[in-house]
Enzyme design. Structure first.
Site, PDB file in Angstrom:
ATOM      1  N   ASP A  48       0.858  -1.184   0.000  1.00  0.00           N
ATOM      2  CA  ASP A  48       0.000   0.000   0.000  1.00  0.00           C
ATOM      3  C   ASP A  48       0.897   1.237   0.000  1.00  0.00           C
ATOM      4  OD1 ASP A  48      -3.163   0.466   0.753  1.00  0.00           O
ATOM      5  OD2 ASP A  48      -1.865   2.149   1.276  1.00  0.00           O
ATOM      6  N   LEU A  49       0.669   2.168  -0.945  1.00  0.00           N
ATOM      7  CA  LEU A  49       1.505   3.367  -1.025  1.00  0.00           C
ATOM      8  C   LEU A  49       1.196   4.304   0.140  1.00  0.00           C
ATOM      9  CD1 LEU A  49       1.380   4.169  -4.849  1.00  0.00           C
ATOM     10  CD2 LEU A  49       3.102   2.862  -3.584  1.00  0.00           C
ATOM     11  N   ASP A  77      -4.376   2.503  -4.588  1.00  0.00           N
ATOM     12  CA  ASP A  77      -2.916   2.415  -4.484  1.00  0.00           C
ATOM     13  C   ASP A  77      -2.498   1.129  -3.800  1.00  0.00           C
ATOM     14  OD1 ASP A  77      -2.276   4.335  -1.448  1.00  0.00           O
ATOM     15  OD2 ASP A  77      -4.021   3.153  -2.063  1.00  0.00           O
TER      16      ASP A  77
END
Length: 716
Positions: free
Chosen positions: A590-591, A633
């Protein structure tokens, strides 16, 4: 009538202990004094009635009595008796469904008369099971010699009446023994009156039969039913067969009612009455059997049948086939006339019915409208029959819509046959399809030029044309499928042959074609002789189909696998790992701070960042690994067949380092991080859901631990 009363005590030798009151019913009551029989239908007042004796007992005409409640006499009740009686008690709560009460009622002349009321609640004989109150009310006599003489005279009259009624009557005591009989009983059963003395038919095992001839258990003898329940046994047809009395079966209509002692109000005997209906029963049974046969032939015949009144055109009856055909219920159809379904004018229909009545039978062609509104062509064979003295039309209807339609279409087909052949040639040329004809017995084939053109050849280049030419060009995997489908068509299990297969083009590539054909000539034993068909180039549609399939399984922005494909590959990897005992690792990425990128620079910049990261992830893993964008994301990396799944931390650290470096996108310096959750199955059984859940938990811990890092949780 559901109860009967008799005097049971002797008085100065004027009475014996036998049956003296007779049957109290209607205007001809034979009780000690005036007696009223009444019935109150609690649901339908139309079903209520009271005997004419009401005039003698209360001075009221029956029409003046309001029979709407169980205590219909309440307005005439003596004030002192109002408080004594429980007038609010629901009849449903009466003990054993019956009640006996004494009270005083005011006559129309102002005098008070003391009455004994016997009432019971029942649903027998009631329409739709409505509860009914059935009872009798008799005046209690005053003491005195004049009353005693009157009673004695009444008893003698009752005895005379009993011996002269046509019905047989037997009185049984509570043990079942006959204590009273009349002359008709002796005549019906063919028994000397002396034989009735001390006769105990229940103990002697008199054999009774129901209407079907099946023996009735002694426990279900009408007398035993009344003794057991205290309620009347409704009239039923019963066969009586007792060798000591008669050698054959006597069919009687029998009913039984409980009798009560008027002095003690106690149930002390059962009165049965019966009439010989043997001759009538035999005739009725034969008629019922004939009618049953006719009804079965009418109702269950697969042909459409209607029974019509020729005078009015009303449909009197319809069988099941007619209900299915017309789409109406039996009740609906039998409330219609034949004019309601016949499209012809009323005059035409009337003339047809008149002709049938005159000639006795006739044949017509009509158009009938169904409940759906559809109009069908029918042929009607109709004739006259008589039922119970009335003439009806018995019509048999045949639906010939399809037959007529087929005839019209056949005629049109013959007219268009020549033109159709010409159009067929033009269509084949216009569709640009390749055509082929196959002599199945010799293997020889004929192709048109377009067939060869699809695969880059000319017919001349293909040389001698045979089935082997086609087999040599067909893809081996598709050839097996084609052979199977051909065998099914040859055996008659399919109407035509159709197969999508690949044929090698002259340039070496595979061309997809839709191969369709049909056997048009067979030998007498069914062996296929000649077959014709077409080849259509479907390579473009196959290419588009592959593209659509690919789009359904990939993320449209990044080109990575989407969640659907990833879940499928994850399940496959888990099953494979269990079979070959290898390990699987799952990374959920996960960004960090990606939302700020979208909020600050806009979604187009964010999308470019996602594409760049997706390109990086795809380049860092093996072909066997699966890299997917799950949404937003969030990314996932599946590492199957790992020797040591704990080594998944190595690429995780490398990913975090690479993603964390600054990037220039659209002239902006973009800095994001990555949090990674790792889970793995190491030499153990594990399911995809558990593996994903543990990786998601590890991702949560990585974010909670400061982001831009990774955490690992073993799935097992």
């Amino acid at each position: 009538m559901n109860a009967l009363f008799h005097t049971g005590a002797k008085a100065d030798g004027l009475h014996d202990d036998g049956f003296t009151a007779g049957i109290v019913d209607g205007e001809n009551a034979t009780g000690d004094v005036a007696c009223v029989i009444y019935c109150v239908d609690l649901e339908d007042p139309q079903g209520s009635y009271i005997s004419a004796n009401c005039s003698a007992l209360l001075g009221l005409h029956p029409d003046e009595v309001n029979l709407t409640a169980a205590n219909w006499w309440q307005d005439l009740l003596h004030p002192d008796d109002v408080a004594r009686l429980n007038l609010t008690q629901n009849p449903q709560n009466w003990t054993n469904g019956a009640i006996v009460r004494k009270f005083r009622l005011r006559r129309t002349d102002g005098a008070w008369v003391q009455v004994l009321d016997h009432a019971m609640i029942t649903t027998m004989g009631a329409a739709q099971g409505n509860p009914k109150i059935v009872g009798s009310m008799r005046a209690l006599p005053d003491a005195g010699n004049s009353e005693m003489r009157a009673r004695n005279e009444l008893c003698e009259r009752n005895e005379f009446i009993l011996d002269h009624v046509a019905e047989g009557i037997l009185v049984h005591d509570l043990s079942g023994q006959v204590v009273r009989h009349n002359a008709a009983a002796s005549g019906i059963l063919g028994v000397n009156p002396a034989q009735f003395e001390n006769w105990h038919p229940l103990a002697d095992g008199v054999r009774l039969l129901d209407e079907t001839g099946t023996p009735i258990d002694i426990a279900d003898h009408p007398v035993n039913v009344v003794l057991r329940t205290g309620f009347a046994f409704d009239a039923a047809i019963i066969g009586v067969c007792r060798g000591s009395i008669t050698s054959d079966t006597i069919w009687v209509r029998m009913q039984a009612i409980p009798a009560y002692n008027p002095e003690t109000d106690e149930f002390d005997s059962v009165v049965i009455s019966f009439s010989d209906i043997s001759d009538v029963y035999t005739v009725e049974k034969a008629m019922a059997e004939r009618e049953s046969i006719y009804r079965q032939m009418f109702l269950h015949n697969p042909a459409i049948k209607l029974l019509i009144d020729p005078e009015t055109g009303v449909i009197h009856d319809a069988n099941a086939a007619a209900l299915r055909f017309y789409g109406y219920s039996h009740e609906q159809l039998c409330h219609m006339t034949i004019r309601d379904i016949n499209v012809q004018t009323g005059d035409q229909v009337g003339m047809a019915m008149e002709r049938t009545v005159t000639d006795g039978s006739a044949h017509f062609s009509f158009h009938h409208r169904l409940a759906s509104g559809e109009v069908r062509d029918v042929e009607v064979n109709t004739g006259t029959i008589r039922i119970h003295g009335k003439e009806f039309l018995h019509s048999i209807i045949f639906d010939v819509t399809e037959r007529n339609d087929y005839a019209h279409r056949l005629e049109q087909a013959n007219l268009d046959l020549v033109a159709e052949r010409q159009r067929l040639d033009e269509i084949i040329r216009g569709t640009n399809a390749g055509t082929w004809e196959w002599n199945i017995q010799t293997g020889d084939m004929r192709f048109n030029e377009r067939w060869a053109e699809i695969i880059g050849y000319t017919l001349k280049e293909l040389g001698p044309l045979s089935i082997q030419v086609w087999r040599d060009l067909c893809h081996p995997d598709d050839l097996a499928v084609s052979d199977r489908l051909l065998d099914e068509h040859f055996a008659g299990r399919s109407n035509y042959y159709q197969c999508e297969c690949r044929i090698r083009h002259k340039n070496g590539k595979w061309v997809w074609v839709l191969d369709r054909g049909k056997v048009f000539d067979r030998a007498a034993d069914g062996t296929p002789l000649r077959m014709s068909g077409t080849h259509s180039d479907i390579t473009p549609s196959k290419t588009i189909e592959a593209q659509i399939r690919q789009m359904a399984l990939t993320d449209p922005l990044t080109g990575l696998a989407n969640r659907h494909l990833f879940n499928d590959r994850l399940d496959q990897a888990i099953r494979l790992s269990e079979r070959i005992k290898q390990n699987v690792a799952l990374l959920l990425l996960d960004l960090d701070w990606f939302k700020q990128v979208n909020d600050t620079y806009g979604h187009p910049t964010g999308d470019k960042l996602l594409i760049e990261i997706a390109t990086f992830l795809r380049s860092r893993f093996r072909d066997a690994d699966v890299v997917a964008r799950l949404g937003g994301d969030e990314f996932a990396i599946l590492l199957p067949a790992m020797a040591n799944p704990e080594e998944a931390q190595i690429p995780a650290a490398r990913i975090i380092q690479e993603i964390g470096r600054p990037r220039m996108i659209d002239g902006h310096e973009i800095i994001v991080g990555a949090s990674i959750g790792i889970s793995y199955c190491k030499g153990c059984e594990c399911d995809a859901e558990n593996l994903y859940r543990k990786a998601d938990r590890a991702l949560y811990l990585a974010k909670k631990g400061g982001r831009n890092t990774y955490r690992t949780i073993a799935a097992c």
